[in-house]
Design a protein around this motif. Structure first.
Motif, PDB file in Angstrom:
ATOM      1  N   TYR A 290       0.836  -1.206   0.000  1.00 41.55           N
ATOM      2  CA  TYR A 290       0.000   0.000   0.000  1.00 41.55           C
ATOM      3  C   TYR A 290       0.876   1.263   0.000  1.00 41.55           C
ATOM      4  O   TYR A 290       1.061   1.912   1.034  1.00 41.55           O
ATOM      5  CB  TYR A 290      -0.933   0.010   1.208  1.00 41.55           C
ATOM      6  CG  TYR A 290      -1.954   1.129   1.167  1.00 41.55           C
ATOM      7  CD1 TYR A 290      -2.939   1.151   0.192  1.00 41.55           C
ATOM      8  CD2 TYR A 290      -1.929   2.153   2.096  1.00 41.55           C
ATOM      9  CE1 TYR A 290      -3.881   2.167   0.138  1.00 41.55           C
ATOM     10  CE2 TYR A 290      -2.873   3.177   2.073  1.00 41.55           C
ATOM     11  CZ  TYR A 290      -3.843   3.175   1.086  1.00 41.55           C
ATOM     12  OH  TYR A 290      -4.770   4.185   1.043  1.00 41.55           O
ATOM     13  N   PRO A 291       1.415   1.630  -1.156  1.00 39.98           N
ATOM     14  CA  PRO A 291       2.243   2.829  -1.230  1.00 39.98           C
ATOM     15  C   PRO A 291       1.418   4.094  -1.502  1.00 39.98           C
ATOM     16  O   PRO A 291       1.837   4.974  -2.251  1.00 39.98           O
ATOM     17  CB  PRO A 291       3.157   2.514  -2.416  1.00 39.98           C
ATOM     18  CG  PRO A 291       2.274   1.741  -3.339  1.00 39.98           C
ATOM     19  CD  PRO A 291       1.374   0.919  -2.452  1.00 39.98           C
ATOM     20  N   TYR A 292       0.235   4.206  -0.898  1.00 35.33           N
ATOM     21  CA  TYR A 292      -0.694   5.290  -1.234  1.00 35.33           C
ATOM     22  C   TYR A 292      -1.416   5.719   0.031  1.00 35.33           C
ATOM     23  O   TYR A 292      -1.982   4.888   0.728  1.00 35.33           O
ATOM     24  CB  TYR A 292      -1.726   4.775  -2.235  1.00 35.33           C
ATOM     25  CG  TYR A 292      -2.628   5.819  -2.854  1.00 35.33           C
ATOM     26  CD1 TYR A 292      -2.593   6.064  -4.218  1.00 35.33           C
ATOM     27  CD2 TYR A 292      -3.540   6.548  -2.097  1.00 35.33           C
ATOM     28  CE1 TYR A 292      -3.436   7.007  -4.806  1.00 35.33           C
ATOM     29  CE2 TYR A 292      -4.362   7.495  -2.676  1.00 35.33           C
ATOM     30  CZ  TYR A 292      -4.318   7.724  -4.027  1.00 35.33           C
ATOM     31  OH  TYR A 292      -5.142   8.668  -4.595  1.00 35.33           O
ATOM     32  N   PRO A 293      -1.477   7.009   0.348  1.00 32.71           N
ATOM     33  CA  PRO A 293      -0.731   8.075  -0.326  1.00 32.71           C
ATOM     34  C   PRO A 293       0.703   8.122   0.194  1.00 32.71           C
ATOM     35  O   PRO A 293       0.934   7.906   1.369  1.00 32.71           O
ATOM     36  CB  PRO A 293      -1.496   9.335   0.115  1.00 32.71           C
ATOM     37  CG  PRO A 293      -2.038   8.975   1.462  1.00 32.71           C
ATOM     38  CD  PRO A 293      -2.338   7.498   1.420  1.00 32.71           C
ATOM     39  N   SER A 294       1.637   8.334  -0.686  1.00 27.99           N
ATOM     40  CA  SER A 294       3.037   8.400  -0.282  1.00 27.99           C
ATOM     41  C   SER A 294       3.729   9.524  -1.036  1.00 27.99           C
ATOM     42  O   SER A 294       3.188  10.074  -1.994  1.00 27.99           O
ATOM     43  CB  SER A 294       3.742   7.068  -0.565  1.00 27.99           C
ATOM     44  OG  SER A 294       3.939   6.902  -1.958  1.00 27.99           O
TER      45      SER A 294
END
Length: 409
Positions: A290-294
């Motif tokens: 889960y690179p969101y929000p990044s």
């Protein structure tokens, strides 16, 4: 992910499978037909994908996200020719927050011979009420929002979510490394809550952490302050994956709780940040990729995940918290994994027969570069994901707003 030679060989053998019963019988059973071009035919014009989820009510954001991701993946596969020449068709039923409606929809879908795959019903208690129907009716089903229960005992049910056992294992290891020596749980008193509390207690005690207890919440609770007060000495408090977890975060902020707020993948929902405000800064959750929000550039994202999220954003936009501005995609990408896995299994089996598809699902190997979720799919005991797919993320607030970062990186 590195695949074993044995699994590779099994997958190749599964891909070469061809069933050769008589044509009329095959079509009625959903068994593939060989075609002159060397491919196969599903033997029907349409294969339905059913979704049972909360499309209305307080948990509707989850149902809408499931539907959005399924639409994107169904359309992507149809644009590439569908499944054995058949077009996939999405059919949606609203469970609200009513297990009876979930069972009714499960009965309807199980009785529909053109229904190849059912996704849902979301939430553990609802699936527990419906899974017997799927098993007795030989209906392949995939569950992206069911965190508890044993899928290894099922023949037709598969889980496309991080199970609570893996989430807890990853989080217990992390908080222990951070010096936490005790933990408690605040969760609904339903099957999911009891199962989560039992898992946290067992793994915490095995790791040498003191168990501070399980506080079972009620649906009519206006505040979770009383539960927080009872666990105020715990080094960490595990919160619910569902919307009530936001109440626990808000209560922890109100009480000035000094320990860690931790949870499973549900805590990535921006409603948790909206409820707790600045107190959510530092909250931890175990989740699949889960690179969101990044703050990371999107070209660092896994390609299948990026493709799916950007198509979802293009078609459906983003969720944005009105108070905090925190953002999340209007997607449940692990639901799209269900469709990808089902179609690949049917292609390998060259069949829509549920026994053949379920057997092929057991042998799948799909790279994390290809899947919509960014996780590898290599089912073991009907679990799509393994420990290597689980991460610990932390909510962070800075001068640019809210973001998630992977803990320890």
């Amino acid at each position: 992910m590195a695949f074993t030679t044995g699994r590779k060989l099994t997958a190749l053998l599964g891909a070469a499978l061809s069933l050769t019963a008589c044509a009329g019988k095959e079509e009625r059973a959903g068994v593939a037909q060989n075609t002159s071009g060397g491919g196969w035919s599903a033997g029907r014009p349409v294969v339905k994908v059913g979704l049972i989820g909360p499309m209305t009510g307080p948990f509707a954001v989850a149902g809408v996200s499931l539907e959005n991701s399924l639409k994107v993946e169904v359309d992507r596969i149809n644009a590439k020719g569908g499944l054995g020449g058949a077009k996939l068709e999405l059919v949606v039923r609203d469970s609200g927050l009513d297990p009876a409606k979930a069972v009714q929809a499960a009965n309807e879908f199980t009785g529909d011979d053109s229904m190849g795959l059912v996704v849902g019903p979301a939430l553990s208690a609802f699936y527990n009420a419906a899974k017997g129907t799927f098993e007795s009716g030989r209906k392949v089903n995939c569950q992206p929002m069911v965190a508890t229960g044993d899928f290894g005992a099922l023949k037709y049910g598969f889980r496309a979510q991080d199970p609570v056992s893996l989430d807890v294992a990853k989080m217990i290891a992390h908080v222990k490394a951070e010096g936490v020596n005790s933990i408690g749980v605040v969760y609904e008193g339903d099957d999911a809550g009891k199962g989560t509390a039992d898992e946290v207690k067992a793994q915490a005690e095995a790791a040498g952490l003191a168990w501070k207890g399980f506080e079972a919440t009620r649906p009519d609770d206006q505040s979770h302050r009383a539960y927080i007060d009872k666990l105020k000495d715990a080094g960490a408090i595990w919160i619910s994956n569902s919307s009530s977890g936001a109440k626990t975060m808000a209560a922890a902020s109100e009480a000035g709780y000094k320990g860690l707020i931790v949870g499973g993948s549900g805590a990535r929902n921006i409603s948790f940040v909206e409820a707790a405000g600045d107190a959510a800064d530092g909250a931890l959750f175990s989740a699949t990729y889960y690179p969101y929000p990044s703050r990371d550039a999107r070209d660092t994202w896994k390609p299948g995940y990026r493709r799916h999220i950007e198509e979802t954003e293009k078609r459906f936009g983003k969720n944005a918290g009105p108070k905090t501005g925190a953002e999340s995609p209007k997607a449940a990408e692990i639901a799209a994994d269900c469709v990808l896995a089902y179609t690949k299994a049917a292609e390998q089996a060259r069949s829509l027969d549920p026994d053949a598809v379920a057997a092929a699902l057991d042998k799948l190997e799909i790279s994390d570069q290809e899947t919509p979720s960014g996780n590898s799919i290599s089912p073991e005991k009907h679990e799509f994901f393994g420990m290597d797919d689980i991460h610990v993320y932390e909510w962070k607030k800075d001068d640019k707003g809210w973001t998630t970062v992977e803990a320890g990186k």
